[in-house]
Design a protein around this motif. Structure first.
Motif, PDB file in Angstrom:
ATOM      1  N   ALA A 273      42.826  71.882  73.528  1.00  0.00           N
ATOM      2  CA  ALA A 273      42.130  72.709  72.536  1.00  0.00           C
ATOM      3  C   ALA A 273      41.802  71.876  71.299  1.00  0.00           C
ATOM      4  O   ALA A 273      40.673  71.906  70.787  1.00  0.00           O
ATOM      5  N   ILE A 274      42.778  71.099  70.838  1.00  0.00           N
ATOM      6  CA  ILE A 274      42.565  70.259  69.655  1.00  0.00           C
ATOM      7  C   ILE A 274      41.469  69.231  69.929  1.00  0.00           C
ATOM      8  O   ILE A 274      40.586  68.987  69.105  1.00  0.00           O
ATOM      9  N   GLN A 275      41.519  68.672  71.134  1.00  0.00           N
ATOM     10  CA  GLN A 275      40.520  67.678  71.524  1.00  0.00           C
ATOM     11  C   GLN A 275      39.113  68.295  71.511  1.00  0.00           C
ATOM     12  O   GLN A 275      38.158  67.691  71.015  1.00  0.00           O
ATOM     13  N   LEU A 276      39.023  69.510  72.024  1.00  0.00           N
ATOM     14  CA  LEU A 276      37.731  70.200  72.094  1.00  0.00           C
ATOM     15  C   LEU A 276      37.177  70.466  70.690  1.00  0.00           C
ATOM     16  O   LEU A 276      36.006  70.201  70.408  1.00  0.00           O
ATOM     17  N   VAL A 277      38.041  70.980  69.811  1.00  0.00           N
ATOM     18  CA  VAL A 277      37.585  71.284  68.449  1.00  0.00           C
ATOM     19  C   VAL A 277      37.115  70.001  67.758  1.00  0.00           C
ATOM     20  O   VAL A 277      36.085  69.990  67.081  1.00  0.00           O
ATOM     21  N   SER A 278      37.847  68.903  67.970  1.00  0.00           N
ATOM     22  CA  SER A 278      37.451  67.636  67.347  1.00  0.00           C
ATOM     23  C   SER A 278      36.091  67.181  67.863  1.00  0.00           C
ATOM     24  O   SER A 278      35.267  66.687  67.094  1.00  0.00           O
ATOM     25  N   CYS A 279      35.853  67.349  69.155  1.00  0.00           N
ATOM     26  CA  CYS A 279      34.556  66.964  69.721  1.00  0.00           C
ATOM     27  C   CYS A 279      33.424  67.737  69.049  1.00  0.00           C
ATOM     28  O   CYS A 279      32.404  67.168  68.676  1.00  0.00           O
ATOM     29  N   PHE A 280      33.617  69.046  68.870  1.00  0.00           N
ATOM     30  CA  PHE A 280      32.581  69.854  68.238  1.00  0.00           C
ATOM     31  C   PHE A 280      32.415  69.484  66.760  1.00  0.00           C
ATOM     32  O   PHE A 280      31.301  69.432  66.253  1.00  0.00           O
ATOM     33  N   LYS A 281      33.524  69.208  66.113  1.00  0.00           N
ATOM     34  CA  LYS A 281      33.435  68.843  64.692  1.00  0.00           C
ATOM     35  C   LYS A 281      32.668  67.516  64.523  1.00  0.00           C
ATOM     36  O   LYS A 281      31.806  67.406  63.661  1.00  0.00           O
ATOM     37  N   ASN A 282      32.999  66.552  65.378  1.00  0.00           N
ATOM     38  CA  ASN A 282      32.357  65.242  65.254  1.00  0.00           C
ATOM     39  C   ASN A 282      30.880  65.273  65.651  1.00  0.00           C
ATOM     40  O   ASN A 282      30.146  64.325  65.394  1.00  0.00           O
ATOM     41  N   ASP A 283      30.469  66.348  66.257  1.00  0.00           N
ATOM     42  CA  ASP A 283      29.104  66.466  66.774  1.00  0.00           C
ATOM     43  C   ASP A 283      28.160  67.151  65.786  1.00  0.00           C
ATOM     44  O   ASP A 283      26.962  67.275  66.032  1.00  0.00           O
ATOM     45  N   LEU A 284      28.719  67.603  64.646  1.00  0.00           N
ATOM     46  CA  LEU A 284      27.944  68.444  63.735  1.00  0.00           C
ATOM     47  C   LEU A 284      26.614  67.830  63.301  1.00  0.00           C
ATOM     48  O   LEU A 284      25.633  68.521  63.120  1.00  0.00           O
TER      49      LEU A 284
END
Ligand SMILES: [Zn+2]
Length: 317
Positions: A273-284
């Motif tokens: 879950a943490i990995q997924l949120v980080s991926c979305f954050k870094n993709d902004l």
């Protein structure tokens, strides 16, 4: 005998504060006595605080610096003034004297009132159908007529719905909510409607947070969370469009809060879950409105949960 704060006085304090903690402007729950004297129930001695700030204002001893009476009063005055202006602004906006209205604007106000009633009916239907998000689909068709008022009503409803994610939102439901947010925010791309849209943006960020948080913590569903986080992306894109650093920061802050809530020592199942949120954050900052590139294993989980979820909702009666 102890003099308590009367209900009438408490109501006045809460009204002036608009039920917000004067320090952080989150919901306020405690009426605090500024001078520390619980018998002094003069209006000027009372202030509404949230749980944390009430604690901070009341601590004795310890290393943490206590919130001083002077500081609290300063915050309180600022909040009261802010709330008063906010109310004044609303009055000016919605209470134009009727003789100044053209028939065109009368027609528009009537339409707004009618659509708000329809949206309220849909909300009832949603609860009567035991939170079946699909019934919200009919709201999409009103979006052609939206304005600040209507968008506010729809987004408030979606915020409420996002808080119910844990009771069984599906991927389809999350996609529908995202699509509704896109239809109602921003309610106009005109430059002079920016301040009102900025007000609504916070509500959208809360919706994104509500869905992603519930999906990850309660449902363990990365697919639903991904669609929740696409809402962040939509808001971020608008922030870039109007050049609002504050809005961009607000989105990033909400992402960080989300990651913060996932760091729980008692849960060892939240790494992905943490990995997924980080991926979305870094993709902004990537312009395209699609999912970020995910590591293979994460991608497979999202895909299989999405398939499972979508088949499920297709076969249900
Ligand atoms: Zn507070």
């Amino acid at each position: 005998m102890t003099k308590t704060v009367t209900p009438k006085l408490a109501a006045e304090v809460m009204y002036k504060a608009d039920i917000l903690c004067c320090i952080c402007r989150d919901r306020g729950d405690h009426i605090h006595h500024v001078d520390g004297d619980n018998q002094n129930n003069h209006f000027d001695n009372l202030v509404l605080l949230c749980f944390d700030h009430h604690h901070e204002a009341s601590i004795t001893g310890g290393l943490r610096r206590k919130l001083s009476a002077e500081l609290i009063v300063r915050y309180r005055e600022e909040l009261y003034e802010f709330n008063q202006k906010k109310r004044q602004h609303l009055l000016e906006q919605f209470d134009t004297p009727i003789f100044q209205l053209t028939s065109e604007s009368l027609l528009k106000s009537s339409l707004t009132a009618l659509l708000i009633i329809e949206i309220e009916k849909t909300k009832e239907e949603y609860y009567q159908s035991e939170r079946n998000v699909e019934v919200l689909h009919q709201i999409i068709k009103y979006s052609a007529y939206t304005n600040e008022r209507i968008s506010y009503v729809v987004l408030s409803l979606l915020y409420e719905v996002s808080g119910n994610t844990r009771y069984g939102l599906t991927t389809n439901g999350a996609i529908l909510i995202g699509s509704l947010v896109e239809h109602y925010f921003p309610f106009s791309y005109e430059k002079d409607r920016m301040p009102e849209n900025l007000g609504l943006a916070t509500q959208c960020i809360n919706i994104a947070f509500g869905i992603s948080y519930d999906a990850l913590i309660w449902l363990n569903n990365l697919s639903i969370a991904s669609w929740g986080m696409m809402i962040y992306k939509h808001i971020y894109k608008y922030g870039k469009h109007i050049g609002s650093e504050a809005l961009l920061e607000e989105v990033v802050k909400s992402f960080d809060e989300l990651i913060g809530t996932l760091n729980r020592p008692e849960r060892n199942d939240l790494d992905q879950a943490i990995q997924l949120v980080s991926c979305f954050k870094n993709d902004l900052n990537r312009r395209r409105m699609d999912f970020p590139d995910l590591p293979h294993d994460l991608f497979e989980i999202v895909r299989s949960q999405s398939n499972k979820d979508r088949n499920l909702s297709n076969t249900s009666p």
